[in-house]
Write a protein that holds these residues in place. Structure first.
Motif, PDB file in Angstrom:
ATOM      1  N   UNK A 125       0.750  -1.263  -0.192  1.00  0.00           N
ATOM      2  CA  UNK A 125      -0.065   0.006  -0.021  1.00  0.00           C
ATOM      3  C   UNK A 125       0.875   1.265   0.027  1.00  0.00           C
ATOM      4  N   UNK A 126       1.905   1.200   0.823  1.00  0.00           N
ATOM      5  CA  UNK A 126       2.930   2.364   0.744  1.00  0.00           C
ATOM      6  C   UNK A 126       3.441   2.674  -0.641  1.00  0.00           C
ATOM      7  N   UNK A 127       3.729   1.225  -1.210  1.00  0.00           N
ATOM      8  CA  UNK A 127       4.589   1.567  -2.701  1.00  0.00           C
ATOM      9  C   UNK A 127       3.643   2.175  -3.466  1.00  0.00           C
ATOM     10  N   UNK A 128       2.233   1.978  -3.363  1.00  0.00           N
ATOM     11  CA  UNK A 128       1.111   2.439  -4.063  1.00  0.00           C
ATOM     12  C   UNK A 128       1.018   3.999  -4.035  1.00  0.00           C
ATOM     13  N   UNK A 129       0.747   4.416  -2.538  1.00  0.00           N
ATOM     14  CA  UNK A 129       0.757   5.866  -2.331  1.00  0.00           C
ATOM     15  C   UNK A 129       1.990   6.623  -2.528  1.00  0.00           C
ATOM     16  N   UNK A 130       3.088   5.952  -2.499  1.00  0.00           N
ATOM     17  CA  UNK A 130       4.480   6.657  -2.923  1.00  0.00           C
ATOM     18  C   UNK A 130       4.584   7.146  -4.476  1.00  0.00           C
ATOM     19  N   UNK A 131       3.881   6.436  -5.000  1.00  0.00           N
ATOM     20  CA  UNK A 131       3.712   6.606  -6.625  1.00  0.00           C
ATOM     21  C   UNK A 131       2.425   7.154  -7.191  1.00  0.00           C
ATOM     22  N   UNK A 132       1.507   7.515  -6.447  1.00  0.00           N
ATOM     23  CA  UNK A 132       0.151   8.172  -6.709  1.00  0.00           C
ATOM     24  C   UNK A 132       0.535   9.610  -6.799  1.00  0.00           C
ATOM     25  N   UNK A 133      -0.148  10.063  -7.884  1.00  0.00           N
ATOM     26  CA  UNK A 133       0.088  11.679  -8.132  1.00  0.00           C
ATOM     27  C   UNK A 133      -0.648  12.418  -7.199  1.00  0.00           C
TER      28      UNK A 133
END
Length: 148
Positions: A125-133
């Motif tokens: 989930x942190x991978x996702x949010x660290x790359x979400x614009x």
């Protein structure tokens, strides 16, 4: 090497590791691009044309610091999904580095490194949010760390 220089070196290395660990996800497009991110990209393009929004279009509660950062990135590198998501990644790398500095000062070097590595290689989930614009989650964590 002084303690301050050592701390600075560790912070830079951990930020670089954060960037390196997320870069494959960014360049391969493994993190999907959604309509909220597209709106932020469009807002960034409008900033480059002179608009100065205070809130996310159609909402009176979400600020737009990441839109201004994206506008700067677009001015430097051109507009693309990778550049837009890269802005959030840079905020995340800064968060990892400053979190390390804070924990190194308040607790111990071992704890600071361990916590930083957990952030970098931690939950999907942190991978996702660290790359979400939509960088507001990362920006809030970064702001909290700066204020501490």
């Amino acid at each position: 090497m002084s303690e301050k220089d050592s701390r600075r070196l560790f912070a830079v290395l951990l930020a670089a590791l954060a960037l390196g660990a997320r870069l494959p996800f960014l360049v391969t497009g493994k993190i999907p691009f959604d309509s909220d991110e597209a709106v932020e990209g469009l807002m960034a393009l409008h900033v480059l044309n002179g608009e100065l929004p205070a809130f996310f279009w159609g909402q009176a509660f979400k600020g737009v610091p990441e839109v201004y950062a994206a506008a700067g990135a677009f001015a430097l590198f051109g507009s693309s999904v990778a550049v837009l998501k890269g802005v959030t990644l840079v905020f995340f790398a800064a968060y990892v580095a400053l979190g390390f500095v804070l924990l190194d000062e308040l607790a111990s070097r071992w704890l600071a490194v361990a916590a930083s590595l957990l952030l970098i290689f931690g939950p999907p989930a942190l991978v996702f949010w660290s790359l979400d614009a939509s960088a507001e989650f990362i920006v809030i964590m970064l702001l909290g760390t700066v204020l501490l």
